[in-house]
Design an enzyme around this catalytic site. Structure first.
Site, mmCIF file in Angstrom:
data_model
loop_
_atom_site.group_PDB
_atom_site.id
_atom_site.type_symbol
_atom_site.label_atom_id
_atom_site.label_comp_id
_atom_site.label_asym_id
_atom_site.label_seq_id
_atom_site.Cartn_x
_atom_site.Cartn_y
_atom_site.Cartn_z
ATOM 1 N N ASN A 105 0.829 -1.202 0.000
ATOM 2 C CA ASN A 105 0.000 0.000 0.000
ATOM 3 C C ASN A 105 0.864 1.253 0.000
ATOM 4 O O ASN A 105 1.992 1.255 0.473
ATOM 5 C CB ASN A 105 -0.931 0.000 1.212
ATOM 6 C CG ASN A 105 -1.911 -1.148 1.150
ATOM 7 O OD1 ASN A 105 -2.106 -1.712 0.081
ATOM 8 N ND2 ASN A 105 -2.510 -1.495 2.260
ATOM 9 N N ASP A 134 -0.518 4.177 1.194
ATOM 10 C CA ASP A 134 -1.351 5.127 1.943
ATOM 11 C C ASP A 134 -0.751 5.600 3.266
ATOM 12 O O ASP A 134 -1.364 6.402 3.969
ATOM 13 C CB ASP A 134 -2.743 4.515 2.178
ATOM 14 C CG ASP A 134 -2.698 3.162 2.901
ATOM 15 O OD1 ASP A 134 -1.757 2.918 3.696
ATOM 16 O OD2 ASP A 134 -3.604 2.335 2.664
ATOM 17 N N HIS A 184 5.852 -0.435 -2.841
ATOM 18 C CA HIS A 184 5.474 0.384 -3.999
ATOM 19 C C HIS A 184 5.665 1.880 -3.752
ATOM 20 O O HIS A 184 5.150 2.700 -4.496
ATOM 21 C CB HIS A 184 4.014 0.098 -4.379
ATOM 22 C CG HIS A 184 3.802 -1.278 -4.924
ATOM 23 N ND1 HIS A 184 2.621 -1.980 -4.810
ATOM 24 C CD2 HIS A 184 4.646 -2.111 -5.608
ATOM 25 C CE1 HIS A 184 2.745 -3.170 -5.392
ATOM 26 N NE2 HIS A 184 3.967 -3.275 -5.873
ATOM 27 N N CYS A 240 9.580 21.301 -8.766
ATOM 28 C CA CYS A 240 10.766 21.293 -7.915
ATOM 29 C C CYS A 240 11.473 22.653 -8.022
ATOM 30 O O CYS A 240 11.218 23.412 -8.961
ATOM 31 C CB CYS A 240 11.681 20.198 -8.445
ATOM 32 S SG CYS A 240 13.243 20.011 -7.604
ATOM 33 N N GLY A 255 -5.158 -9.133 3.417
ATOM 34 C CA GLY A 255 -5.836 -8.374 2.361
ATOM 35 C C GLY A 255 -5.073 -8.228 1.075
ATOM 36 O O GLY A 255 -4.989 -7.133 0.525
ATOM 37 N N ALA A 268 -10.427 -7.736 7.925
ATOM 38 C CA ALA A 268 -9.135 -7.550 8.600
ATOM 39 C C ALA A 268 -9.309 -7.016 10.026
ATOM 40 O O ALA A 268 -8.623 -7.478 10.941
ATOM 41 C CB ALA A 268 -8.267 -6.602 7.777
HETATM 42 P P1 NAD Z 1 -6.173 -6.256 -4.465
HETATM 43 O O1 NAD Z 1 -6.997 -5.038 -4.720
HETATM 44 O O2 NAD Z 1 -5.722 -7.040 -5.616
HETATM 45 O O3 NAD Z 1 -6.947 -7.229 -3.472
HETATM 46 C C1 NAD Z 1 -7.470 -6.834 -2.259
HETATM 47 C C2 NAD Z 1 -7.615 -8.084 -1.395
HETATM 48 O O4 NAD Z 1 -8.130 -7.680 -0.137
HETATM 49 C C3 NAD Z 1 -8.584 -9.120 -1.961
HETATM 50 O O5 NAD Z 1 -8.008 -10.414 -1.818
HETATM 51 C C4 NAD Z 1 -9.831 -8.971 -1.094
HETATM 52 O O6 NAD Z 1 -10.528 -10.194 -0.931
HETATM 53 C C5 NAD Z 1 -9.216 -8.535 0.223
HETATM 54 N N1 NAD Z 1 -10.092 -7.722 1.064
HETATM 55 C C6 NAD Z 1 -11.013 -6.809 0.699
HETATM 56 N N2 NAD Z 1 -11.576 -6.239 1.783
HETATM 57 C C7 NAD Z 1 -10.990 -6.812 2.862
HETATM 58 C C8 NAD Z 1 -11.130 -6.652 4.256
HETATM 59 N N3 NAD Z 1 -11.997 -5.767 4.783
HETATM 60 N N4 NAD Z 1 -10.380 -7.408 5.082
HETATM 61 C C9 NAD Z 1 -9.488 -8.329 4.579
HETATM 62 N N5 NAD Z 1 -9.318 -8.517 3.254
HETATM 63 C C10 NAD Z 1 -10.049 -7.773 2.411
HETATM 64 O O7 NAD Z 1 -4.976 -5.776 -3.557
HETATM 65 P P2 NAD Z 1 -3.457 -6.083 -3.607
HETATM 66 O O8 NAD Z 1 -3.220 -7.557 -3.655
HETATM 67 O O9 NAD Z 1 -2.869 -5.292 -2.519
HETATM 68 O O10 NAD Z 1 -2.987 -5.461 -5.014
HETATM 69 C C11 NAD Z 1 -3.417 -4.221 -5.491
HETATM 70 C C12 NAD Z 1 -2.320 -3.211 -5.764
HETATM 71 O O11 NAD Z 1 -2.865 -1.903 -5.686
HETATM 72 C C13 NAD Z 1 -1.250 -3.238 -4.731
HETATM 73 O O12 NAD Z 1 -0.078 -2.809 -5.329
HETATM 74 C C14 NAD Z 1 -1.719 -2.188 -3.735
HETATM 75 O O13 NAD Z 1 -0.688 -1.586 -3.057
HETATM 76 C C15 NAD Z 1 -2.342 -1.141 -4.619
HETATM 77 N N6 NAD Z 1 -3.432 -0.421 -3.905
HETATM 78 C C16 NAD Z 1 -3.117 0.221 -2.753
HETATM 79 C C17 NAD Z 1 -4.106 0.864 -2.036
HETATM 80 C C18 NAD Z 1 -3.721 1.540 -0.763
HETATM 81 O O14 NAD Z 1 -2.615 2.079 -0.658
HETATM 82 N N7 NAD Z 1 -4.570 1.478 0.250
HETATM 83 C C19 NAD Z 1 -5.420 0.865 -2.491
HETATM 84 C C20 NAD Z 1 -5.689 0.213 -3.703
HETATM 85 C C21 NAD Z 1 -4.682 -0.451 -4.387
#
Ligand code: NAD
Length: 243
Positions: A99, A101, A116, A145, A184, A229
């Site tokens: 993530n 974030d 990332h 910049c 997740g 989660a």
């Molecule tokens: P993904 O979007 O491919 O999958 C999300 C996973 O989380 C799924 O397996 C889903 O079943 C599970 N999930 C959904 N809600 C949940 C909950 N409440 N509790 C537990 N599990 C839950 O995510 P990924 O595998 O991380 O890949 C996506 C890419 O996009 C990554 O590189 C990620 O960093 C990026 N991304 C990041 C953010 C962020 O920074 N928050 C948000 C969106 C995508």
């Protein structure tokens, strides 16, 4: 299952968490894919590096709206705090997160590998100088910049290399852990998705937390804790005696 997971964690020498978009869903940040995912609303081309270079203003308008105005309001949830509490109690060494974030750091984890990158900083595409992303830097787009180069968020865009040293440190960590807790993540984003396999190859026990089965579940997961989660991590925290 929870008792078994708690026992494995307590008996381990080195436990690390590997988190994905799912851990932040309950903080109000949608994942990318799926019915409610970001890509059901936006065309992801604005995060392609070539598109950014040729349309920095257009790309930045969406980046500001999604990653700063919208995500910027989010706060860590109980699952992020559970990981911070585990670290404080010497039950967790590192968080490797996909993530961007910044919520693990805000929650209090001090050893976070951001595979990332992160939205916290901006980086110049000309001279690589970094700036903390304060709101005023985004009043006029694209932000610049002091060398006049364009600033981009310090997270990777599609078509970019994984930042170092996060990549090598994450894979090195995967070789050292006794237990890896996946939270997740679908296991679809490469090369991050390889980290759990690397840990498994080196003998780690894989504990997985997800609302549904992922690519890992029937392949390498030893203990599957199904559920949101926040619910799962609160229960696990209780069983660890730190909740
Ligand atoms: P993904 O979007 O491919 O999958 C999300 C996973 O989380 C799924 O397996 C889903 O079943 C599970 N999930 C959904 N809600 C949940 C909950 N409440 N509790 C537990 N599990 C839950 O995510 P990924 O595998 O991380 O890949 C996506 C890419 O996009 C990554 O590189 C990620 O960093 C990026 N991304 C990041 C953010 C962020 O920074 N928050 C948000 C969106 C995508």
């Amino acid at each position: 299952m929870y008792k078994q997971a708690a026992k494995v964690i307590k008996n381990a020498e080195r436990v690390t968490a590997f988190t994905g978009a799912g851990i932040s869903v309950e903080s109000g940040i949608p994942s990318f894919r799926g019915k409610d995912g970001l890509w059901s609303k936006y065309n992801p081309e604005f995060l392609e590096i070539d598109y950014f270079y040729s349309n920095p203003k257009r790309s930045w308008e969406l980046i500001r709206e999604i990653f700063y105005d919208f995500f910027g309001e989010s706060e860590p949830n109980a699952a992020h705090y559970a990981l911070a509490e585990m670290e404080k109690n010497n039950l967790l060494k590192t968080v490797i997160t996909q993530n961007i974030d910044n919520l693990h750091t805000i929650a209090g984890n001090t050893n976070v590998l951001e595979f990332h990158g992160s939205s916290r900083d901006l980086i110049c595409i000309e001279c690589s100088k970094k700036y903390p992303c304060i709101e005023s830097r985004l009043y006029s787009l694209p932000p610049k910049c002091s060398c006049s180069g364009i600033l981009k968020p310090d997270f990777i865009f599609f078509g970019e290399q994984i930042p170092e040293p996060a990549q090598s440190l994450s894979f090195a960590e995967a070789e050292l852990v006794d237990v890896l807790i996946l939270i997740g993540t679908t296991g679809e984003v490469m090369p991050a998705a390889l980290i759990p396999y690397k840990a498994k190859e080196n003998g780690a026990v894989i504990i997985e937390v997800n609302t549904r089965e992922s690519n890992y579940t029937n392949d390498i997961t030893d203990i599957f804790l199904i559920g949101k989660a926040t619910d799962v991590m609160k229960e696990l925290q209780k069983k660890l005696g730190i909740g």
